[in-house]
Motif scaffolding. Structure first.
Motif, PDB file in Angstrom:
ATOM      1  N   LEU A 155     -27.349  69.537 101.860  1.00 46.81           N
ATOM      2  CA  LEU A 155     -25.996  69.264 101.100  1.00 46.81           C
ATOM      3  C   LEU A 155     -26.232  70.089  99.870  1.00 46.81           C
ATOM      4  N   ASP A 156     -25.132  70.892  99.535  1.00 48.65           N
ATOM      5  CA  ASP A 156     -24.789  71.714  98.436  1.00 48.65           C
ATOM      6  C   ASP A 156     -24.369  70.718  97.260  1.00 48.65           C
ATOM      7  N   SER A 157     -25.385  70.695  96.318  1.00 50.63           N
ATOM      8  CA  SER A 157     -25.055  69.936  94.905  1.00 50.63           C
ATOM      9  C   SER A 157     -23.902  70.903  94.238  1.00 50.63           C
ATOM     10  N   LYS A 158     -23.580  72.217  94.495  1.00 55.44           N
ATOM     11  CA  LYS A 158     -22.642  72.750  93.797  1.00 55.44           C
ATOM     12  C   LYS A 158     -22.603  73.034  92.166  1.00 55.44           C
ATOM     13  N   THR A 159     -23.761  73.468  91.816  1.00 54.17           N
ATOM     14  CA  THR A 159     -24.298  73.704  90.404  1.00 54.17           C
ATOM     15  C   THR A 159     -23.666  74.939  90.059  1.00 54.17           C
ATOM     16  N   THR A 160     -22.903  75.714  90.955  1.00 53.49           N
ATOM     17  CA  THR A 160     -22.470  76.920  90.444  1.00 53.49           C
ATOM     18  C   THR A 160     -21.029  77.184  91.455  1.00 53.49           C
ATOM     19  N   ALA A 161     -20.005  77.712  90.974  1.00 47.00           N
ATOM     20  CA  ALA A 161     -19.014  78.099  91.779  1.00 47.00           C
ATOM     21  C   ALA A 161     -19.142  79.137  92.517  1.00 47.00           C
ATOM     22  N   TYR A 162     -20.030  79.764  92.581  1.00 44.07           N
ATOM     23  CA  TYR A 162     -20.396  80.875  93.323  1.00 44.07           C
ATOM     24  C   TYR A 162     -21.524  80.620  94.443  1.00 44.07           C
ATOM     25  N   SER A 163     -21.825  79.282  94.671  1.00 43.91           N
ATOM     26  CA  SER A 163     -22.894  79.162  95.631  1.00 43.91           C
ATOM     27  C   SER A 163     -22.638  79.724  97.307  1.00 43.91           C
ATOM     28  N   MET A 164     -23.629  80.231  97.995  1.00 40.57           N
ATOM     29  CA  MET A 164     -23.475  80.652  99.046  1.00 40.57           C
ATOM     30  C   MET A 164     -24.243  79.810 100.209  1.00 40.57           C
ATOM     31  N   ALA A 165     -24.824  78.625  99.363  1.00 35.52           N
ATOM     32  CA  ALA A 165     -25.690  77.896 100.202  1.00 35.52           C
ATOM     33  C   ALA A 165     -25.013  77.154 101.497  1.00 35.52           C
ATOM     34  N   GLU A 166     -23.785  76.772 101.318  1.00 36.40           N
ATOM     35  CA  GLU A 166     -23.156  76.047 102.581  1.00 36.40           C
ATOM     36  C   GLU A 166     -23.039  77.189 103.579  1.00 36.40           C
ATOM     37  N   LYS A 167     -22.559  78.454 103.208  1.00 40.79           N
ATOM     38  CA  LYS A 167     -22.273  79.536 104.268  1.00 40.79           C
ATOM     39  C   LYS A 167     -23.426  79.755 105.086  1.00 40.79           C
ATOM     40  N   VAL A 168     -24.603  79.798 104.236  1.00 41.20           N
ATOM     41  CA  VAL A 168     -25.982  80.155 105.039  1.00 41.20           C
ATOM     42  C   VAL A 168     -26.231  79.215 105.787  1.00 41.20           C
ATOM     43  N   ALA A 169     -26.087  78.113 105.478  1.00 42.47           N
ATOM     44  CA  ALA A 169     -26.291  76.865 106.191  1.00 42.47           C
ATOM     45  C   ALA A 169     -25.719  76.808 107.498  1.00 42.47           C
ATOM     46  N   VAL A 170     -24.198  77.002 107.632  1.00 41.08           N
ATOM     47  CA  VAL A 170     -23.787  76.914 108.887  1.00 41.08           C
ATOM     48  C   VAL A 170     -24.111  77.979 109.722  1.00 41.08           C
ATOM     49  N   GLU A 171     -24.631  79.137 108.858  1.00 40.63           N
ATOM     50  CA  GLU A 171     -24.616  80.449 109.857  1.00 40.63           C
ATOM     51  C   GLU A 171     -26.365  80.015 110.525  1.00 40.63           C
ATOM     52  N   HIS A 172     -26.847  79.105 109.991  1.00 40.96           N
ATOM     53  CA  HIS A 172     -28.400  78.865 110.549  1.00 40.96           C
ATOM     54  C   HIS A 172     -28.137  77.745 111.582  1.00 40.96           C
ATOM     55  N   GLY A 173     -27.043  77.130 111.671  1.00 44.37           N
ATOM     56  CA  GLY A 173     -26.669  75.883 112.814  1.00 44.37           C
ATOM     57  C   GLY A 173     -27.212  74.628 111.788  1.00 44.37           C
ATOM     58  N   LEU A 174     -27.000  74.415 110.572  1.00 48.09           N
ATOM     59  CA  LEU A 174     -27.357  73.173 109.948  1.00 48.09           C
ATOM     60  C   LEU A 174     -26.332  72.334 109.755  1.00 48.09           C
ATOM     61  N   ARG A 175     -26.637  71.033 109.692  1.00 49.81           N
ATOM     62  CA  ARG A 175     -25.315  70.325 109.284  1.00 49.81           C
ATOM     63  C   ARG A 175     -25.456  70.419 107.900  1.00 49.81           C
ATOM     64  N   THR A 176     -24.099  70.624 107.140  1.00 48.44           N
ATOM     65  CA  THR A 176     -24.067  70.896 105.868  1.00 48.44           C
ATOM     66  C   THR A 176     -22.657  70.354 105.423  1.00 48.44           C
ATOM     67  N   GLY A 177     -22.763  70.308 104.057  1.00 43.96           N
ATOM     68  CA  GLY A 177     -21.393  69.862 103.408  1.00 43.96           C
ATOM     69  C   GLY A 177     -21.781  70.060 101.888  1.00 43.96           C
ATOM     70  N   HIS A 178     -20.907  69.616 101.037  1.00 42.96           N
ATOM     71  CA  HIS A 178     -21.095  69.646  99.518  1.00 42.96           C
ATOM     72  C   HIS A 178     -20.424  68.444  98.733  1.00 42.96           C
ATOM     73  N   ARG A 179     -21.151  68.314  97.458  1.00 51.21           N
ATOM     74  CA  ARG A 179     -20.726  67.237  96.721  1.00 51.21           C
ATOM     75  C   ARG A 179     -19.264  67.700  96.143  1.00 51.21           C
ATOM     76  N   HIS A 180     -18.326  66.553  95.890  1.00 50.95           N
ATOM     77  CA  HIS A 180     -16.937  66.861  95.395  1.00 50.95           C
ATOM     78  C   HIS A 180     -16.992  66.539  94.008  1.00 50.95           C
ATOM     79  N   ILE A 181     -17.708  65.566  93.416  1.00 50.43           N
ATOM     80  CA  ILE A 181     -17.683  65.182  92.102  1.00 50.43           C
ATOM     81  C   ILE A 181     -19.149  64.989  91.511  1.00 50.43           C
ATOM     82  N   PHE A 182     -19.399  64.804  90.313  1.00 53.32           N
ATOM     83  CA  PHE A 182     -20.343  64.170  89.634  1.00 53.32           C
ATOM     84  C   PHE A 182     -19.771  63.001  88.951  1.00 53.32           C
ATOM     85  N   LEU A 183     -20.587  61.870  89.221  1.00 55.71           N
ATOM     86  CA  LEU A 183     -19.693  60.838  88.838  1.00 55.71           C
ATOM     87  C   LEU A 183     -20.080  60.354  87.285  1.00 55.71           C
TER      88      LEU A 183
END
Length: 275
Positions: A155-183
């Motif tokens: 799960l990408d915490s999205k601490t940067t607007a330029y994160s590639m983590a979710e993209k690389v995760a799907v390329e490796h077949g992982l279940r993945t997603g990202h946070r929408h907001i910090f509360l």
């Protein structure tokens, strides 16, 4: 290696398609709330008193790491590993167990393995900080391959607007997603209420949303009171893993069908946290 990644990716697609059938048939909006940074302080145990299916992301090598992970599991909630990753600034705040760009592939893999041994019952991970590490596909690839072998999600915490983590995760077949907001970037009740309402609006629009909060006393006090409002609004609080089949499906479309191969800038709430 490529053949194994392709096989894992194909299996992930099949699992996602099967899992999203039940999600699609359930029209009620769903949210997941991750409580990050759990394990540093004895007072963090107060977060476990929250009613409902909160997800707890435990830091490695902290005084209460194992104890809290065991307690979360015993309460039938989901355990994540909150893995520190190199940031652009404030790397002195990373703590133990950080993944750094100077590490070799073997060092990166060994660090991940050591963290997963340290935190029992882990279902997946998210990044602590990481505004530098999550922009580097090569280093991310080592991490994601290690997670795929453990059948864990990212799960990408999205601490940067330029994160590639979710993209690389799907390329490796992982279940993945990202946070929408910090509360709880701010801790006054007005801000917490504003962010919670924003979370609900996202969930109503997209049928799901993910937020990250922290074990601050103000945050825990606020979250103790959301059950009645969720019931009134018809919104269900679920573990992060419940939302990942649909998020993975969408991530695959967004990233693997991107003809240019470039990473589009993330549009959403950015972190006001150490990056």
């Amino acid at each position: 290696m490529k053949a194994r990644i392709l096989l894992i990716s194909t299996l992930a697609i099949v699992c996602c398609l099967l899992s999203t059938v039940s999600i699609a048939n359930d029209k009620s909006p769903k949210i997941a709330i991750i409580i990050d940074d759990i394990g540093y302080r004895k007072t963090d145990f107060s977060a476990l008193a929250l009613p409902g299916q909160f997800t707890y992301s435990v830091v490695p090598f902290a005084p209460y790491t194992r104890t809290i992970a065991n307690a979360v599991h015993d309460s039938d909630r989901e355990v994540m590993a909150h893995i520190p990753m190199e940031a652009i600034h404030n790397n002195h705040l990373l703590g133990k167990g950080a993944l750094k760009l100077a590490m070799t592939e073997q060092q990166t893999r060994q660090q991940v393995q050591d963290i997963l041994k340290e935190i029992p019952y882990v279902s997946g991970i998210n990044n602590h900080m990481g505004s530098q590490f999550t922009t580097k596909p090569k280093n991310l690839g080592w991490l994601m391959d290690e997670l795929s072998q453990q059948q864990l999600y990212f799960l990408d915490s999205k601490t940067t607007a330029y994160s590639m983590a979710e993209k690389v995760a799907v390329e490796h077949g992982l279940r993945t997603g990202h946070r929408h907001i910090f509360l709880d970037n701010q801790l006054d009740k007005a801000y917490l209420t504003q962010q919670f309402d924003h979370l609900i609006n996202i969930a109503k629009k997209h049928k799901y949303a993910i937020a990250i909060a922290h074990p601050h006393p103000q945050s825990i006090s606020f979250l103790k009171g959301i059950s009645a409002k969720l019931a009134e609004l018809g919104v269900e609080l679920v573990p992060v893993s419940t939302l990942l089949p649909e998020m993975t499906r969408i991530a695959r479309v967004r990233h693997l069908n991107n003809k240019s191969g470039s990473n589009k800038r993330y549009v959403g709430a950015t972190a006001i946290l150490p990056q």
